[in-house]
Design an enzyme around this catalytic site. Structure first.
Site, PDB file in Angstrom:
ATOM      1  N   ASP A  77       0.905  -1.143   0.000  1.00  8.43           N
ATOM      2  CA  ASP A  77       0.000   0.000   0.000  1.00  8.43           C
ATOM      3  C   ASP A  77       0.944   1.192   0.000  1.00  8.43           C
ATOM      4  O   ASP A  77       1.629   1.446   1.001  1.00  8.43           O
ATOM      5  CB  ASP A  77      -0.867   0.004   1.263  1.00  8.43           C
ATOM      6  N   HIS A  78       1.017   1.917  -1.101  1.00  4.61           N
ATOM      7  CA  HIS A  78       2.106   2.902  -1.206  1.00  4.61           C
ATOM      8  C   HIS A  78       1.980   4.028  -0.189  1.00  4.61           C
ATOM      9  O   HIS A  78       2.955   4.710   0.100  1.00  4.61           O
ATOM     10  CB  HIS A  78       2.256   3.429  -2.642  1.00  4.61           C
TER      11      HIS A  78
ATOM     12  N   HIS B 190      -5.842   2.956   1.604  1.00  5.70           N
ATOM     13  CA  HIS B 190      -5.021   4.074   2.084  1.00  5.70           C
ATOM     14  C   HIS B 190      -5.604   4.752   3.349  1.00  5.70           C
ATOM     15  O   HIS B 190      -4.898   4.949   4.326  1.00  5.70           O
ATOM     16  CB  HIS B 190      -4.864   5.128   0.987  1.00  5.70           C
TER      17      HIS B 190
END
Ligand code: BG6
Length: 482
Positions: A177-178, A240
């Site tokens: 999950d960036h 996010h």
């Protein structure tokens, strides 16, 4: 304080889908950056893999173009680019078939870290994972990296987890999950758990509410088809925003180890109360001037997919009961602005009646742009004219405070280096992803069953009016988007 660069161990990083958008835009230019700052040891190699037939030279030329397009200008010195490209090679592999796997196995070295980055459609995860084992490409210490979307709902996420676990153990699986690679997101853990100052205040007794905003100014543009199947809830909230909520709300882990941290995050997700439809606002942007509306880009003129969502979330545990978390995210809003605002309660007895109900203290953790921390305080306005009070900000922009230079990695770079180090702290564990879907599914099913149409909102604003009401009715208001 210029960041120190500590080289990682030598590695063979195999990128499946190496010609794809994410690889060319983020992964390969990001690796080039790590190379330039000296984090990539001499023996590190990157192996591009895709179905298309290509030789090493053609792949290197493709990556040279990506670097020219996407790497910062200050890094693009010809000798550095040439030296980086020498680390690159290419193998043609049919992900679901038999061809190419033996060549890939032969191409890899035994005495270095082996990592496989699957920058491909999730429908290929299972087949690739299986073939990596069948053809002896993976070893017991190899790592496999996968990208979102990790499922569309709980059932599909469970199926993906099962596919991966048939061939790899959880300790080898890195789900990206960036947002977890963003500097400020990690700083949230440092802020909370390396300082004595905040912990005594970090609970429902002192915190009135928390606002988590991830606002984007861009629309869905060319991604309409993918996005229309997801919507803001699946595209942003399930992953996010959920990560931001977990890191804000979780209990202090007893140690800073991957599983201790992830155990605490799972507990937060499991404590989330179901959200009634009356606590959710969905929106869809309209057109403005020459710019098309969401519907123009969605590929379905009758789409009911939301490009904005705001919601009130309650966490049923001792720390947070009575302190709502308001989440909002959307496209085509006034600004690209992401932050977590922890808004504190008024003092228990207010001797300045004019400040009553103002909630003058807030800690704002800014993710982007201009990462940093702001502490809002109430002070006396200087000068004569009576005892007037004003709210002022104590600001700390990380770029100024820490002199962060061009060395600072972007989210993907940092996460890839963590894969090579074998550190799973910033990656989602399988049960975490499933718990998040288990909470999201009934919400989405609720509005799908009701065939609910999202409220229209004008681009360049702060979303539908109903989103403002979500807080107004509780006597609160959103922070301005800027
Ligand atoms: C992605 C979403 O995961 O995150 C996109 O699919 C979104 O829709 C993007 O635009 C936002 O990331 P960032 O890092 O630009 O805030």
């Amino acid at each position: 304080m210029v960041s120190r660069v500590i080289p990682v161990d030598p590695f063979d990083l195999v990128v499946f889908g190496a010609s794809g958008d994410l690889a060319q835009r983020k992964i390969l230019p990001g690796l080039f950056h790590r190379f330039v700052v000296g984090q990539m040891p001499k023996q590190a190699r990157i192996i591009g893999v895709a179905r298309r037939k290509m030789d090493h030279a053609a792949f290197r030329a493709q990556v040279a173009t990506s670097i020219a397009t996407f790497a910062p200008a200050s890094l693009k010195q010809q000798d550095l680019v040439a030296a980086f490209l020498e680390r690159l090679s290419y193998v043609t592999v049919d992900a679901t078939g038999e061809s190419g796997w033996a060549s890939l196995a032969e191409h890899l070295r035994d005495d270095v870290v082996r990592a496989f980055y699957l920058s491909v459609s999730p429908s290929l995860f299972g087949a690739i994972a299986q073939n990596l084992q069948t053809y002896g490409v993976a070893t017991p210490t190899s790592r496999i990296v996968v990208e979102k979307p990790f499922g569309h709902d709980l059932k599909s996420a469970q199926a993906l987890n099962a596919d991966l676990r048939r061939s790899f153990e959880e300790r080898q699986i890195y789900r990206i999950d960036h947002y977890l690679g963003k500097e400020t997101v990690q700083n949230l853990m440092a802020l909370r758990f390396a300082n004595a100052l905040w912990e005594p205040l970090w609970n429902a007794t002192h915190v009135d509410h928390v606002q988590i905003t991830v606002a984007e100014s861009l629309g869905v543009e060319g991604r309409g088809e993918y996005y229309d199947r997801s919507g803001a809830m699946r595209d942003m909230v399930q992953n996010h925003l959920m990560q931001l909520l977990c890191l804000t709300a979780m209990e202090p882990p007893s140690r800073f180890t991957p599983n201790a941290v992830r155990d605490e995050k799972v507990k937060v997700i499991e404590a989330l109360e179901p959200v009634p439809q009356s606590d959710i606002v969905r929106g869809q942007y309209r057109s403005r001037g020459d710019e098309g509306s969401y519907l123009d880009h969605a590929g379905d003129p009758h789409s009911r997919t939301e490009s904005f969502v705001a919601m009130k979330v309650n966490i049923a545990n001792w720390r947070w009961s009575g302190t709502p978390f308001y989440l909002r995210t959307g496209k085509k809003l006034r600004a690209r602005s992401s932050e977590i605002a922890v808004v504190f309660r008024d003092p228990p007895h207010m001797i300045f009646p004019q400040m009553s109900g103002r909630r003058g203290n807030a800690l704002i953790i800014k993710l982007q742009p201009d990462e940093g921390i702001t502490l809002r305080n109430t002070i006396k306005e200087p000068g004569p004219g009576g005892f007037r009070l004003a709210e002022v900000n104590l600001d700390m922009t990380f770029a100024d405070a820490l002199e962060q230079g061009a060395d600072a990695p972007d989210a993907y770079e940092r996460l890839i280096m963590d894969v090579i180090r074998g550190d799973q702290t910033l990656f989602m564990r399988g049960d975490e992803v499933e718990a998040a879907w288990a909470w999201v599914d009934p919400i989405v099913e609720g509005w799908e069953d009701a065939r609910a149409t999202p409220a229209g909102y004008d681009p360049g604003g702060s979303g539908p009016d109903d989103a403002l009401m979500l807080l107004h009715r509780d006597g609160r208001r959103w922070r301005e988007l800027n």
